[in-house]
Structures are given as C-alpha cells and as structure tokens.
Scaffold this motif. Structure first.
Motif, short mmCIF file in Angstrom:
data_model
loop_
_atom_site.label_atom_id
_atom_site.label_comp_id
_atom_site.label_asym_id
_atom_site.label_seq_id
_atom_site.Cartn_x
_atom_site.Cartn_y
_atom_site.Cartn_z
N LEU A 1 60.95 31.63 61.66
CA LEU A 1 60.61 32.72 60.41
C LEU A 1 61.13 32.20 58.87
O LEU A 1 62.17 31.54 58.99
N ARG A 2 60.72 32.82 58.06
CA ARG A 2 61.17 32.39 56.71
C ARG A 2 62.84 32.99 56.63
O ARG A 2 62.78 34.43 57.14
N PRO A 3 63.54 32.63 55.85
CA PRO A 3 65.06 33.29 55.63
C PRO A 3 64.88 34.33 54.88
O PRO A 3 63.84 34.78 54.16
N VAL A 4 65.52 35.58 55.45
CA VAL A 4 65.70 36.88 54.76
C VAL A 4 66.00 36.73 53.12
O VAL A 4 65.48 37.46 52.45
N THR A 5 66.79 35.67 53.09
CA THR A 5 67.08 35.54 51.49
C THR A 5 65.79 35.07 50.74
O THR A 5 65.84 35.28 49.45
N HIS B 1 50.85 38.35 55.16
CA HIS B 1 50.73 37.74 56.43
C HIS B 1 50.63 36.18 55.89
O HIS B 1 51.34 35.32 56.70
N ARG B 2 49.89 35.71 55.17
CA ARG B 2 49.98 34.31 54.76
C ARG B 2 51.18 33.86 54.19
O ARG B 2 51.80 32.57 54.31
N THR B 3 51.77 34.62 53.43
CA THR B 3 53.22 34.40 53.07
C THR B 3 54.36 34.36 53.86
O THR B 3 55.06 33.24 53.95
N MET C 1 62.04 43.03 59.56
CA MET C 1 61.70 43.54 60.92
C MET C 1 61.49 42.34 62.04
O MET C 1 62.07 42.50 62.90
N LEU C 2 60.79 41.01 61.51
CA LEU C 2 60.76 40.02 62.52
C LEU C 2 62.19 39.52 63.05
O LEU C 2 62.31 39.10 63.88
#
Length: 216
Positions: A45-49, A186-188, A159-160
């Motif tokens: 996943l991409r970082p929350v930051t 979604h693509r981001t 959420m993820l």
C-alpha cells in the motif's frame, strides 16, 4: 422491512438534493454500463503520509456503539441509516471523521472466521471470489462539502491500512468506468483492474455479461 423502506426513501431524497434527479434515475436505470472490478494486495500500500489530512481528521472503524450513541454523526440522514443497516448485516465500516462528524465512509465484507457475513451480493455479478483473509470493499461516499484535496484517496488508503492491521491480506472492489473521479482514486492507490463487466439495470433487476478484456 419498514426501516429498509424508510432508508431507501431518505436515500433517494438525499441523492436528489446532492446530485439532482438525473443522478437518481441513473442509479435505477442503465444500459450496458461498464463496471471495472479491481484488486489490491495489502502488503504494497501507499504510505498513509502520502495523503495527509488536517490534525482534526482521522480514518477510524465505525461501530454500532459509536453511531447508536450519536458520538459520531452524519450530515445526511440516509448515510446514517445505511450505516446502521450495514453494521446490522455484519459489514465493516470505516469513516473519515472530522471532529465528531463522519465526512466520508466506505464499507467492506470480509472472510473473517466466525463473521456474521462472508460475502456481498456484488461479488457474484462482478465475478469476484474472496478467499479467507480477503475483503470486498463497496459503497464509498464523501460528503460533497468536503470533496477535493485527496479526501477520497485518504479515506480509501486509510481504510486499506486498517484492514491490513486487522489481518486482511487482499481487497477487492469496483468502480464504474464512466466515474472519472473514482477511476483516478483507484489508479492513484494502484489497484489492479480486472476484466470489465457490462451491466444493465431496470429498477431492481440487473443483467450482466463479461467483456473479456481488462480495463487496462
């Protein structure tokens, strides 16, 4: 049944207030509309930051206790009633909360051991099969007054990450191909797009067929 009918009527009213009659009719009647099923492994996943929000905002898991006691509130009654209905069915909900107001939420059905619900009706017509430890996400909504500024991406990514902490390894979902903001989100977040599904709906009925090509 009475509570369900009330929820649907309030939902229709709020949709008209937010987007107009055309939006409501578009949810009831459509012909060969293209749905794009997606999946994402939760180990990359991409970082929350990457999608920081103000200090008074956070993504949290919703519960019947929080909503029932009105410790968290929605601006639109339809979302509040829908949240209570989803929680009653055993679905999980995650909200982007500002103060004590839920400005956006997203829901999921997962294959937790002993869970009251293990699947969602969308999974069948989309051709999605969740295995134990996986989740199907659905029905993301952001209050129009708070849209923009990566709010939707922050909500979904948060959420993820929470699902990952709770032991979920992969998530599925879908978006309509004609919904450009949803496609962008979604693509981001790097969801992988699966085979497209064409759907026709007349009132409460839906007929579908799979195209044979990925959304690419």
């Amino acid at each position: 049944m009475l509570q369900y009918c009330k929820m649907r009527l309030v939902q229709a009213r709020d949709m008209v207030l937010i987007s107009g009659w055309r939006s409501l009719l578009g949810e009831i009647f459509y012909l060969n509309r293209v749905a794009v099923p997606v999946e994402i492994p939760l180990d990359a996943l991409r970082p929350v930051t990457d999608f920081t929000r103000p200090a008074d905002e956070a993504v949290v898991e919703l519960s019947g206790e929080l909503l029932g006691e009105r410790r968290m509130e929605y601006r639109f009654q339809s979302r509040y009633l829908k949240a209570l209905s989803y929680l009653g069915k055993g679905y999980r909900g995650f909200g982007l909360v500002k103060g004590n107001t839920v400005v956006g939420d997203v829901w999921c059905a997962d294959k937790r051991q002993g869970a009251d619900c293990g699947s969602h009706p969308d999974e069948q017509w989309l051709g999605i099969q969740c295995s134990p430890g996986e989740a199907y996400t659905f029905d993301m909504f952001v209050d129009p007054a708070h849209r923009g500024g990566n709010v939707a991406a922050a909500l979904q990514n948060g959420m993820l990450h929470l699902l990952k902490k709770r032991g979920v390894t992969k998530a599925y979902g879908f978006f309509w191909a004609d919904n450009v903001p949803a496609l962008w989100v979604h693509r981001t977040l790097r969801w992988r797009e699966l085979k497209r599904v064409r759907a026709t709906r007349l009132l409460l009925t839906r007929k579908v067929h799979v195209t044979g090509q990925s959304a690419g």
